[in-house]
Design a protein around this motif. Structure first.
Motif, mmCIF file in Angstrom:
data_model
loop_
_atom_site.group_PDB
_atom_site.id
_atom_site.type_symbol
_atom_site.label_atom_id
_atom_site.label_comp_id
_atom_site.label_asym_id
_atom_site.label_seq_id
_atom_site.Cartn_x
_atom_site.Cartn_y
_atom_site.Cartn_z
ATOM 1 N N ALA A 14 17.818 43.173 33.428
ATOM 2 C CA ALA A 14 18.081 42.384 34.624
ATOM 3 C C ALA A 14 17.611 40.949 34.457
ATOM 4 N N SER A 15 18.388 40.035 35.014
ATOM 5 C CA SER A 15 18.015 38.636 35.145
ATOM 6 C C SER A 15 17.623 38.011 33.811
ATOM 7 N N GLN A 16 16.327 37.728 33.628
ATOM 8 C CA GLN A 16 15.859 37.094 32.393
ATOM 9 C C GLN A 16 16.198 37.914 31.158
ATOM 10 N N ALA A 17 16.385 39.208 31.334
ATOM 11 C CA ALA A 17 16.768 40.059 30.204
ATOM 12 C C ALA A 17 18.115 39.650 29.624
ATOM 13 N N GLY A 18 18.881 38.860 30.359
ATOM 14 C CA GLY A 18 20.151 38.370 29.848
ATOM 15 C C GLY A 18 20.019 37.600 28.552
ATOM 16 N N TRP A 19 18.845 37.022 28.315
ATOM 17 C CA TRP A 19 18.603 36.323 27.046
ATOM 18 C C TRP A 19 18.079 37.266 25.976
ATOM 19 N N VAL A 20 17.636 38.445 26.364
ATOM 20 C CA VAL A 20 17.042 39.392 25.432
ATOM 21 C C VAL A 20 18.070 40.395 24.914
ATOM 22 N N LEU A 21 18.923 40.910 25.790
ATOM 23 C CA LEU A 21 19.852 41.981 25.425
ATOM 24 C C LEU A 21 20.687 41.667 24.186
ATOM 25 N N PRO A 22 21.378 40.519 24.124
ATOM 26 C CA PRO A 22 22.201 40.268 22.931
ATOM 27 C C PRO A 22 21.378 40.054 21.672
ATOM 28 N N LYS A 23 20.149 39.555 21.815
ATOM 29 C CA LYS A 23 19.278 39.405 20.648
ATOM 30 C C LYS A 23 18.905 40.776 20.083
ATOM 31 N N VAL A 24 18.680 41.737 20.969
ATOM 32 C CA VAL A 24 18.367 43.092 20.518
ATOM 33 C C VAL A 24 19.551 43.671 19.763
ATOM 34 N N ALA A 25 20.750 43.492 20.326
ATOM 35 C CA ALA A 25 21.959 44.034 19.698
ATOM 36 C C ALA A 25 22.202 43.425 18.323
ATOM 37 N N ARG A 39 19.776 42.823 16.287
ATOM 38 C CA ARG A 39 18.733 43.370 15.419
ATOM 39 C C ARG A 39 18.940 44.843 15.093
ATOM 40 N N THR A 40 19.535 45.581 16.012
ATOM 41 C CA THR A 40 19.694 47.024 15.820
ATOM 42 C C THR A 40 20.925 47.499 16.570
ATOM 43 N N PRO A 41 21.649 48.506 16.052
ATOM 44 C CA PRO A 41 22.863 48.968 16.737
ATOM 45 C C PRO A 41 22.537 49.534 18.126
ATOM 46 N N VAL A 42 23.327 49.164 19.116
ATOM 47 C CA VAL A 42 23.233 49.751 20.454
ATOM 48 C C VAL A 42 24.632 50.226 20.842
ATOM 49 N N SER A 43 24.693 51.287 21.626
ATOM 50 C CA SER A 43 25.999 51.867 21.941
ATOM 51 C C SER A 43 26.562 51.390 23.268
ATOM 52 N N PHE A 44 25.753 50.663 24.079
ATOM 53 C CA PHE A 44 26.243 50.097 25.336
ATOM 54 C C PHE A 44 25.199 49.140 25.885
ATOM 55 N N VAL A 45 25.626 48.334 26.849
ATOM 56 C CA VAL A 45 24.712 47.413 27.533
ATOM 57 C C VAL A 45 25.080 47.375 29.011
ATOM 58 N N ILE A 46 24.076 47.464 29.870
ATOM 59 C CA ILE A 46 24.240 47.251 31.309
ATOM 60 C C ILE A 46 23.438 46.004 31.650
ATOM 61 N N ALA A 47 24.141 44.936 32.009
ATOM 62 C CA ALA A 47 23.502 43.649 32.283
ATOM 63 C C ALA A 47 23.577 43.374 33.783
ATOM 64 N N VAL A 48 22.427 43.326 34.433
ATOM 65 C CA VAL A 48 22.335 43.166 35.880
ATOM 66 C C VAL A 48 21.881 41.742 36.217
ATOM 67 N N THR A 74 24.817 32.211 25.157
ATOM 68 C CA THR A 74 26.224 32.127 24.786
ATOM 69 C C THR A 74 26.484 32.569 23.349
ATOM 70 N N ARG A 75 25.770 31.983 22.405
ATOM 71 C CA ARG A 75 25.997 32.330 21.004
ATOM 72 C C ARG A 75 25.560 33.753 20.702
ATOM 73 N N ASP A 76 24.406 34.163 21.257
ATOM 74 C CA ASP A 76 23.901 35.516 20.993
ATOM 75 C C ASP A 76 24.838 36.589 21.532
ATOM 76 N N LEU A 77 25.601 36.266 22.578
ATOM 77 C CA LEU A 77 26.503 37.261 23.173
ATOM 78 C C LEU A 77 27.546 37.768 22.178
ATOM 79 N N ARG A 78 27.786 37.028 21.124
ATOM 80 C CA ARG A 78 28.762 37.474 20.126
ATOM 81 C C ARG A 78 28.361 38.816 19.513
ATOM 82 N N SER A 79 27.060 39.106 19.511
ATOM 83 C CA SER A 79 26.609 40.373 18.930
ATOM 84 C C SER A 79 27.039 41.568 19.777
ATOM 85 N N LEU A 80 27.528 41.313 21.002
ATOM 86 C CA LEU A 80 27.973 42.395 21.880
ATOM 87 C C LEU A 80 29.474 42.629 21.817
ATOM 88 N N ARG A 81 30.185 41.896 20.976
ATOM 89 C CA ARG A 81 31.629 42.099 20.872
ATOM 90 C C ARG A 81 31.925 43.511 20.383
#
Length: 354
Positions: A153-164, A166-175, A254-261
């Motif tokens: 949630a919220s500030q996690a918006g900058w964290v989620l794509p960075k995690v993806a 670093r390691t495979p994730v099968s989905f993301v819920i961004a609030v 913006t740039r990190d979001l590419r890891s969620l494609r």
């Protein structure tokens, strides 16, 4: 018989019945609270080693009889948040459990006795921490390592794509995720000014102060230099908070979001969000992630930034009473069900066993 005896007895009987009534009502209210805070999941405290420290966490697993489950890893927003977010996460965890997913969360460093200080963290630090938690989860026999995703949630918006990245994730819920720290700050300033009905002169004064703070950040000013520039009016800013902002004010997802494609993403946006420009967020997510059906956007017109019902979010008393007696009703209509359906739509996967 003394003439005052019978009235006195009636008074005592009335008082006794009143006391019984109060006790019955109180017992009933306690029962309602206990029932409302009984969730369909198992909870256990866990410890995760990372960077020489221990993350104090909670793992909530479904009561569905399956030996292995997918996992939703929760990434907090801003502030000193504990593993359960003061129990506010539990309705979300229950929705996850109904979809067959476990939930993992931990106290931020420095919260509830956890080692470290969350104000010393950059967004990259938080991503490393989350990736370490995922690595830990993949070692557990009750977690399906191929079905681990993120909720943030919220500030996690900058964290989620960075995690993806670093390691495979099968989905993301961004609030209510933010995209650009500085744009978000300016949007928040103007949105709150409009909500308060601030005069044009007051708005301009706030903008001027914000611009001055940006210049100080760009010049790597210390907290003492900030306080001097503000003539002692720090507006609640602390040295720790200034340090945190200095580490992170250039954040842009913006740039990190590419890891969620190609990763299934559920983007959740509120209709009354004074903290995040939801139009900018949706445009960035759609522009970066493109089509292909991987991105699902859900908007909740009556929700605040925290996805609380607006009427509840505007009243501390109503929020407290609802959290006590009807915690699942805190959130915008459909919010919990939509997350459950999103997880259900991902399927159990080939690695799941019963």
């Amino acid at each position: 018989m003394h003439p005052d005896t019978e009235p006195r007895r009636r008074l005592l009987r009335t008082a006794a019945w009143a006391l019984v009534t109060i006790l019955v009502v109180a017992t009933g209210l306690v029962g309602v609270v206990l029932w409302q805070h009984s969730y369909e999941m198992h909870e256990q405290r866990v410890s995760i080693r990372h960077g020489g420290h221990t993350l104090n966490g909670v793992l909530a697993t479904p009561k569905d009889g399956h030996d292995r489950h997918g996992l939703v890893v929760h990434v907090h927003g801003d502030g000193p948040i504990d593993a359960t977010h003061d129990d506010g996460y539990k309705p979300l965890w229950e929705a996850n459990a109904k979809a067959g997913y476990a939930s993992l969360s931990w106290d931020k460093p420095g919260v509830d006795g956890a080692p470290g200080d969350w104000l010393d963290q950059s967004m990259d630090d938080r991503a490393d921490e989350t990736a370490a938690a995922i690595a830990w989860a993949r070692t557990r026999p009750d977690i399906d390592g191929d079905r681990i995703g993120l909720w943030g949630a919220s500030q996690a918006g900058w964290v989620l794509p960075k995690v993806a990245a670093r390691t495979p994730v099968s989905f993301v819920i961004a609030v209510s995720p933010a995209v650009n720290w500085l744009r978000q700050g300016r949007y928040n300033l103007l949105a709150e000014a409009r909500a308060e009905g601030a005069s044009p002169a007051r708005v301009q004064a706030r903008i001027a102060r914000s611009d001055a703070i940006r210049r100080l950040l760009e010049h790597h000013a210390t907290f003492d230099e900030y306080a001097e520039a503000m003539h002692g009016d720090t507006d609640g800013m602390t040295a720790g908070r200034w340090n945190f902002i200095s580490k992170n004010y250039t954040a842009d997802a913006t740039r990190d979001l590419r890891s969620l494609r190609g990763v299934p993403v559920l983007l959740i946006l509120a209709g009354h969000d004074v903290h995040v420009d939801t139009t900018d967020t949706e445009r960035t997510y759609r522009g970066t992630l493109g089509g292909g059906g991987a991105l699902t956007v859900e908007r909740y017109p009556d929700a605040t930034h925290s996805l609380l019902r607006r009427s509840i979010g505007q009243s501390d008393v109503k929020a407290t009473l609802t959290a006590l007696f009807l915690p699942r009703s805190l959130f915008a209509a459909g919010f919990l069900d939509d997350q459950r359906r999103f997880l259900n739509g991902l399927g159990r996967g080939a690695g799941a066993t019963s």
